[in-house]
Design a protein around this motif. Sequence first.
Motif: not given
Length: 244
Positions: A11-13, A24-29, A45-51, A74-77
């Motif tokens: 889906h992202r692709a 951007g980087s994998p932490d905010l696509v 997707r967002v991972r490991g970033r302060a909201p 696929d994002s942070d809980a």
Amino acid sequence: MESVDTLLAAHRAYLLGWDIGATGSPDLVTYRSEVPHVSLNGVLRVRGRAPRDALAEARHRLAGLPRIWWAGPDSDAGTAEALLSLGAVQVARMPIMTMAIDRAASPPPPAGLRVTETTDLAEFVPAYARVSGIVPDGLAAAIDREKAFSGDGTVIRLAGRLDDGRIAGTAVAWLSHGVLTLYFVGTQPEHRRRGIGTAMTRAALDLARETGVRTAALTSSPAGESIYQRIGFRTVGAFQLMSF
């Protein structure tokens, strides 16, 4: 059956294939198409970033366009809840559905419907735009982006025509990560309730099977969930779509 992570990667692709900005980087696509349509610009997707920081950066990257945040597995809980607390608005829930292609139901197609691949984007894009909410002012940009589409996979555009030759139904088959993902499955309003949408889905499934793909996936509207269940899809998750 492919994992949910694989379905989401496919889906992202696809949506990144529309992008003309900086992902951007994998932490905010993010992806930015410049088409004035909410689902064609957004955060995947967002991972490991302060909201709060992620939201501010996403607003900067996508400024001036309607956009959506796909808050999914696929994002942070807690991503959706965090966005709501910061002023985002939930606009929809979209089930993530999948199926083994060889288990698909095979209802008879509508009489006179012929489904073939098309490369005529000047005809195809207005047909799916009419039922997906792309405004007339956005057609030129959508056609340009389809012409320039470049993604990690293969895109096949299917047009369903009746005897008069005009397009009655559309579907985009996206083959990536070993999965068929469906987009822009739609029926022109004057031809609805004839099984055309089901026939378009079935044609895409058959095409994928011929290439050796065994798993299909899509994101459905809540109203379409039961229709796809009758074909054989099952719900394996959901996106909360957030306006921000």
